[in-house]
Structures are given as structure tokens and as C-alpha cells.
Scaffold this active site. Structure first.
Site, PDB file in Angstrom:
ATOM      1  N   GLY A  94       0.819  -1.212   0.000  1.00 13.64           N
ATOM      2  CA  GLY A  94       0.000   0.000   0.000  1.00 13.64           C
ATOM      3  C   GLY A  94       0.846   1.251   0.000  1.00 13.64           C
ATOM      4  N   THR A 144       1.737   3.212  -2.305  1.00 11.47           N
ATOM      5  CA  THR A 144       1.324   4.327  -3.160  1.00 11.47           C
ATOM      6  C   THR A 144       0.070   5.016  -2.627  1.00 11.47           C
ATOM      7  OG1 THR A 144       0.044   2.852  -4.603  1.00 11.47           O
ATOM      8  CG2 THR A 144       2.336   3.291  -5.223  1.00 11.47           C
ATOM      9  N   GLY A 145      -0.395   4.583  -1.455  1.00 12.53           N
ATOM     10  CA  GLY A 145      -1.555   5.206  -0.835  1.00 12.53           C
ATOM     11  C   GLY A 145      -1.158   6.380   0.048  1.00 12.53           C
ATOM     12  N   TYR A 146      -2.134   6.907   0.773  1.00  9.64           N
ATOM     13  CA  TYR A 146      -1.911   8.155   1.514  1.00  9.64           C
ATOM     14  C   TYR A 146      -0.825   8.016   2.576  1.00  9.64           C
ATOM     15  CZ  TYR A 146      -2.588  12.389   4.164  1.00  9.64           C
ATOM     16  OH  TYR A 146      -2.361  13.587   4.793  1.00  9.64           O
ATOM     17  N   GLY A 166       0.857   5.281   3.166  1.00  6.49           N
ATOM     18  CA  GLY A 166       1.885   4.368   2.674  1.00  6.49           C
ATOM     19  C   GLY A 166       3.104   5.071   2.125  1.00  6.49           C
ATOM     20  N   LYS A 176       0.754   8.090  -9.128  1.00  4.60           N
ATOM     21  CA  LYS A 176       1.298   6.846  -8.575  1.00  4.60           C
ATOM     22  C   LYS A 176       2.531   6.397  -9.347  1.00  4.60           C
ATOM     23  CE  LYS A 176      -2.825   5.019  -6.295  1.00  4.60           C
ATOM     24  NZ  LYS A 176      -3.687   3.840  -6.088  1.00  4.60           N
ATOM     25  N   LYS A 182     -11.347  -3.980  11.351  1.00  7.11           N
ATOM     26  CA  LYS A 182     -10.053  -3.792  12.024  1.00  7.11           C
ATOM     27  C   LYS A 182      -9.970  -4.644  13.286  1.00  7.11           C
ATOM     28  CE  LYS A 182      -8.267   0.679  10.550  1.00  7.11           C
ATOM     29  NZ  LYS A 182      -7.623   1.932  11.018  1.00  7.11           N
TER      30      LYS A 182
END
Length: 298
Positions: free
Chosen positions: A12, A14-16, A18, A46, A135
Site C-alpha cells: 500500500g 502508493t496510498g496516503y 503508505g 502513482k 479492524k
């Protein structure tokens, strides 16, 4: 001779959050790996991020959490796996856990937490309850697995809520009008994304953080929205016009899953629904989130 640092895989990246984790891992001189679905993402932002990771020495691996073979192959190359997958993919982290069991070499797993302590939340929001429960379910599976873990719990992201005074559709703090959620006095924990990532990466080789909840909670970072607004008003030298939205009104809108922009059309986008829910959760959860004084990065 100094002990070598763990090899870290970020899923992950390329996520916020991450991307901050990836940068922190490189900065702290860990051999860093990221798992991406494509080595040349179609999203230009990305693609540029992947290139920047490659340029900084990160090993980019092609694979997917849903592809057991590529996932196991990636985990065999590292010591630590960090997941920063988004809400819709949270349940898939069980697959990471299963792959870690197969390799038998993972010495620490940091799942996609990076928010509030969901085991201590006492909020009746239906909008995010599914995410919270997922979660919790993933936590229980990790605890039973025998794989050492660290749950990183920083509260709210300063990048979401401070730079715009918790108002959406603005790229800088507003200078004329501001919306205050509830009465603006409830405290929240607000940490910069860079600090969150740094603490997370520092924890991976710290034995004190093994099988622990890592709360990132500097007292200076515990602020109410009203206090943040007041600091901004002091800096710019004048008072902002304030519109108060009651807790009950916002809870009702969120519970009904309505878009805020339909009610505040001149100010808010549909994206506000998710971000402002996160903000309200941060605000309302503070008093119920009993501090667990375990930190691996003191």
C-alpha cells in the site's frame, strides 16, 4: 559491529499514509521493498511515486495481496511487513497473515491501523462501524497467529485536519469563515504523517514494541479544533466568522449516509463525508481512548 536493520516490505506504499511509510523506511536506512500491482501504474501520480521510490533505492516488487504466489515470494525477501491498505481492503490482510505463516520468516507485522484504537471506541456511527469491526477482526486474527505484531495508533492526521482547520475544499487555512464541529472544544490527537511514519518504522526493530499497541500521543499534539483555529487567528491578526454544526446534526447526516455538500453546497464536497467522519471519530473518541503508555520510539 552494529546490528543490521530489518528488511521492510510496505504493502500500500502508493496510498496516503503508505508513501510516508516508504519514505521513512528509506530515511532510516532500512532495506525497503514495496509491493505494487503494476510497475507502471496508469495513474500519473502513482507512477511518479513508484519512480521516486526506485530512484531512492527501494526494491519494487510486482504482486498483489490476492495473488498468493507473488505475496509469499515478496515476504520471503524481507523480515518485516507493513500494511497500509485502505478500508475496502482491510479484510484482505488475513491473506498477508497466512502468507507470513507460510514463510515462517516474518519477525514483525504492522497491519493497517494508523488511526484510532478501535477496541476502545464507543461511538454509534453506522457509517464507519463496518471498517471498525473489520479492524477488530483482523487484530484478533493477528493476535492468534503467533506472528509478532505492533498496532500503531496515532489518532488523527495533521495533514487532514490542521492545514485546513478541519474544513474541506480549501487548500490552505481559511482567512474569512470557518466551520466549527460541535462546539470546537473536544480534544483530538493530531500527529503529522511524517512523525507517524517515523515512529512506525522505528518500532519494527524495537523489542519493546513487539505484540504491543504503540500509541503516538505527545501532549503538545492534543488539541481541540477551537484551539487550532485560535492559533491561526492569532497568526493572521483577525477573528474568523464561525458557523457551528452541532454534534447531533453531523451525526445524523453521517448516520443517514447523506453527502455534506448537499447541505452545505457552497463549502463541501462528497469527499467530506469520509474525512469529516474521521475527524468526528477522532474528536469523540479521545475521552474514551484510555492511554496505554507503550512506546517503542521514546
Amino acid at each position: 559491529m552494529a546490528e543490521s536493520k530489518s528488511k521492510v516490505l510496505i504493502i500500500g506504499a502508493t496510498g496516503y499514509i503508505g508513501k510516508y511509510l516508504g519514505r521513512a523506511s528509506v530515511k532510516l536506512e532500512h532495506p525497503t521493498f514495496i509491493l505494487v500491482r503494476s510497475l507502471t501504474p496508469s495513474d500519473p501520480a502513482k507512477a511518479q511515486l513508484v519512480k521516486s521510490f526506485q530512484d531512492s533505492g527501494v526494491t519494487v516488487l510486482k504482486g498483489d495481496v490476492g495473488d498468493r504466489e507473488s505475496l509469499v515470494a515478496a515476504l520471503r525477501q524481507v523480515d518485516v511487513v507493513i500494511s497500509s491498505v485502505s478500508g475496502g481492503a482491510l479484510a484482505s490482510q488475513v491473506k498477508i497473515l497466512e502468507a507470513a505463516k507460510e514463510t515462517g520468516t516474518i519477525k514483525r507485522f504492522l497491519p493497517s491501523e494508523f488511526g484510532n484504537d478501535v477496541d476502545r471506541l464507543e461511538i454509534d456511527f453506522k457509517v464507519l462501524e463496518g471498517v471498525f469491526q473489520t479492524k477488530r477482526d483482523v487484530r484478533r486474527e493477528i493476535e492468534k497467529s503467533g506472528i509478532p505484531y505492533t498496532f500503531v495508533i496515532p489518532g488523527g492526521y495533521a495533514g487532514y485536519f490542521v492545514a485546513n482547520l478541519a474544513n474541506d475544499n480549501v487548500s490552505a487555512p481559511p482567512r474569512d469563515k470557518v466551520t466549527i464541529w460541535d462546539d470546537g472544544t473536544t480534544k483530538a490527537i493530531l500527529n503529522t504523517e511524517e512523525d507517524i511514519a517515523t515512529y512506525a518504522i522505528k518500532s519494527v526493530d524495537d523489542p519493546r514494541a513487539a505484540n504491543k499497541y504503540l500509541h503516538i500521543r505527545p501532549k503538545e499534539n492534543i488539541l481541540s479544533q477551537g484551539e487550532v483555529v485560535a492559533l491561526w487567528e492569532k497568526k493572521i491578526g483577525h477573528t474568523l466568522e464561525k458557523t457551528l454544526v452541532s454534534k447531533e446534526e453531523l451525526k445524523k447526516m453521517l448516520t443517514l449516509n447523506t453527502h455534506l455538500h448537499s447541505h452545505y453546497s457552497s463549502h463541501y464536497s462528497a469527499h467530506s463525508l469520509t474525512q469529516l467522519t474521521k475527524l468526528l471519530v477522532s474528536l469523540l473518541s479521545y475521552s474514551n481512548d484510555t492511554f496505554c503508555p507503550i512506546s517503542a520510539a521514546n
